[in-house]
Design an enzyme around this catalytic site. Structure first.
Site, PDB file in Angstrom:
ATOM      1  N   TYR A  56       0.707  -1.216  -0.191  1.00  0.00           N
ATOM      2  CA  TYR A  56       0.088  -0.035  -0.100  1.00  0.00           C
ATOM      3  C   TYR A  56       0.823   1.225  -0.151  1.00  0.00           C
ATOM      4  O   TYR A  56       0.346   2.195   0.612  1.00  0.00           O
ATOM      5  CB  TYR A  56      -0.803   0.057   1.241  1.00  0.00           C
ATOM      6  CG  TYR A  56      -1.953  -1.115   1.151  1.00  0.00           C
ATOM      7  CD1 TYR A  56      -2.473  -1.682   0.100  1.00  0.00           C
ATOM      8  CD2 TYR A  56      -2.718  -1.279   2.386  1.00  0.00           C
ATOM      9  CE1 TYR A  56      -3.314  -2.747   0.251  1.00  0.00           C
ATOM     10  CE2 TYR A  56      -3.495  -2.101   2.321  1.00  0.00           C
ATOM     11  CZ  TYR A  56      -4.029  -3.112   1.532  1.00  0.00           C
ATOM     12  OH  TYR A  56      -5.110  -3.901   1.467  1.00  0.00           O
ATOM     13  N   PRO A 209     -16.517  -3.894   1.597  1.00  0.00           N
ATOM     14  CA  PRO A 209     -17.737  -4.171   2.197  1.00  0.00           C
ATOM     15  C   PRO A 209     -19.070  -3.084   1.835  1.00  0.00           C
ATOM     16  O   PRO A 209     -20.207  -3.347   1.980  1.00  0.00           O
ATOM     17  CB  PRO A 209     -17.484  -3.872   3.719  1.00  0.00           C
ATOM     18  CG  PRO A 209     -16.434  -2.825   3.596  1.00  0.00           C
ATOM     19  CD  PRO A 209     -15.515  -3.288   2.258  1.00  0.00           C
ATOM     20  N   LEU A 210     -18.645  -2.225   0.740  1.00  0.00           N
ATOM     21  CA  LEU A 210     -19.817  -1.173   0.305  1.00  0.00           C
ATOM     22  C   LEU A 210     -19.687  -1.367  -1.215  1.00  0.00           C
ATOM     23  O   LEU A 210     -20.424  -0.573  -1.741  1.00  0.00           O
ATOM     24  CB  LEU A 210     -19.446   0.153   0.896  1.00  0.00           C
ATOM     25  CG  LEU A 210     -19.745   0.342   2.377  1.00  0.00           C
ATOM     26  CD1 LEU A 210     -19.342   1.599   2.879  1.00  0.00           C
ATOM     27  CD2 LEU A 210     -21.080  -0.243   2.856  1.00  0.00           C
ATOM     28  N   GLY A 211     -18.560  -2.087  -1.493  1.00  0.00           N
ATOM     29  CA  GLY A 211     -18.536  -2.351  -3.100  1.00  0.00           C
ATOM     30  C   GLY A 211     -18.152  -1.326  -3.874  1.00  0.00           C
ATOM     31  O   GLY A 211     -18.341  -1.265  -5.029  1.00  0.00           O
ATOM     32  N   PHE A 214     -14.042  -1.043  -6.842  1.00  0.00           N
ATOM     33  CA  PHE A 214     -13.925  -1.463  -8.203  1.00  0.00           C
ATOM     34  C   PHE A 214     -15.109  -1.076  -8.851  1.00  0.00           C
ATOM     35  O   PHE A 214     -16.467  -1.070  -8.309  1.00  0.00           O
ATOM     36  CB  PHE A 214     -13.749  -2.865  -8.244  1.00  0.00           C
ATOM     37  CG  PHE A 214     -12.426  -3.631  -7.925  1.00  0.00           C
ATOM     38  CD1 PHE A 214     -11.131  -3.492  -8.253  1.00  0.00           C
ATOM     39  CD2 PHE A 214     -12.644  -4.433  -6.362  1.00  0.00           C
ATOM     40  CE1 PHE A 214     -10.311  -3.954  -7.942  1.00  0.00           C
ATOM     41  CE2 PHE A 214     -11.613  -4.764  -5.845  1.00  0.00           C
ATOM     42  CZ  PHE A 214     -10.332  -4.829  -6.538  1.00  0.00           C
ATOM     43  N   LEU A 217     -18.142  -3.278  -9.477  1.00  0.00           N
ATOM     44  CA  LEU A 217     -19.009  -3.658  -8.494  1.00  0.00           C
ATOM     45  C   LEU A 217     -20.159  -2.773  -8.145  1.00  0.00           C
ATOM     46  O   LEU A 217     -20.040  -1.346  -8.218  1.00  0.00           O
ATOM     47  CB  LEU A 217     -18.242  -3.625  -7.058  1.00  0.00           C
ATOM     48  CG  LEU A 217     -17.221  -4.735  -6.974  1.00  0.00           C
ATOM     49  CD1 LEU A 217     -16.426  -4.715  -5.476  1.00  0.00           C
ATOM     50  CD2 LEU A 217     -18.044  -6.164  -6.896  1.00  0.00           C
TER      51      LEU A 217
END
Length: 292
Positions: A56, A209-211, A214, A217
């Site tokens: 990262y 977790p919230l899409g 990407f 998604l």
């Protein structure tokens, strides 16, 4: 919606942690002052599980600047299986010797002698990079190297990321602390892996977790059903989506990331939010929208 202290904590290997931790990936593009501010605030709010990775960019160094020396209760989790590259953002680094080198580099940049958990990021399939050529490595040899690192005291637990049910079952004899797979209220391809984690007391730590990580998604916070119930309950759509994850399985721990202190406080508050049955049932029904 109700608030509760009872289910605010969960197990990460041998450690009790707040069920909402902090994913540090978004700090990659933060300046030093903002990153330090957010990390300090996370700890002030009770966060004791921080997820990071050497790949990262400068994030490990930011964590070290903000939080070193680390409090005993703070569990720092990292991941291995990829490295940065001069011409590509990331490339696979799956060989056992490469995994060991990555653990050592994470320890160095974090200024730590021990990592609570190290997640092995398998790259057999998307999202992200996929292994080719000599980077197609068998799971057992990777686990053997991580077990050796655990025996040496450099890591406390072994985690897995981006794995199938068959791979998780193959790895169970090694002792698995957590699994990080793509999963949210709209994208539930790994329900079988979640069920296996719950059966064996393994923490389930969904990424995206919230899409929103990407473009391909679906966005949880943009879903009209999520928005409607969030408004009815007086919470944000992000809180609604995260609360559903916590309520869906007691094995779930969350590591949402943000550079915004206000969003951070909203995220941490989810550890004590329980959706009512109306919202839960409506969100459960959204599974039909998940990609096949």
């Amino acid at each position: 919606m109700t608030t509760s202290q009872a289910n605010a904590y969960g197990k990460l290997g041998e450690h009790d942690v707040l069920r909402v931790g902090f994913g540090a990936m978004q700090l990659e593009h933060a300046d030093l002052a903002d990153a330090v501010k957010v990390l300090h605030r996370a700890v002030e709010l009770g966060v004791d599980h921080i997820d990071t990775a050497q790949f990262y960019g400068p994030v490990n160094e930011l964590i070290r600047t903000a939080l070193h020396p680390y409090a005993d209760r703070l569990q720092i989790v990292t991941k291995v299986g990829a490295v940065t590259h001069p011409t590509e953002r990331l490339v696979a680094a799956q060989k056992p010797a490469q995994l060991r080198a990555q653990v050592e580099e994470n320890l160095r940049t974090l200024g730590a002698e021990h990592l609570a958990v190290v997640n092995l990021r398998r790259v057999d399939t998307p999202p992200g990079i996929t292994a080719t050529g000599d980077q197609v490595v068998d799971l057992d040899s990777q686990l053997a190297e991580l077990i050796a690192l655990r025996d040496e005291g450099k890591i406390g637990g072994i985690g897995l990321s981006n794995v199938t049910l068959a791979q998780l079952r193959q790895a169970l004899p090694a002792g698995i602390a957590c699994v990080q797979n793509l999963y949210n209220v709209l994208t539930r391809d790994h329900e079988d892996v979640l069920a296996e984690c719950a059966e064996h007391g393994i923490a389930w730590v969904p990424y995206c977790p919230l899409g929103s990580a990407f473009d391909w998604l679906p966005s949880v916070t943009g879903n009209p059903v999520v928005i409607a119930h969030a408004e009815r309950l007086g919470i944000t759509p992000a809180q609604a989506g995260l609360a559903w994850l916590l309520g869906h399985s007691p094995a779930t721990l969350l590591i949402p990331g943000t550079r915004n202190p206000g969003h951070l406080a909203d995220n941490v508050a989810v550890a004590r939010i329980e959706l009512d049955q109306e919202a839960t049932s409506a969100f459960d029904a959204l599974a039909q929208d998940a990609p096949a």
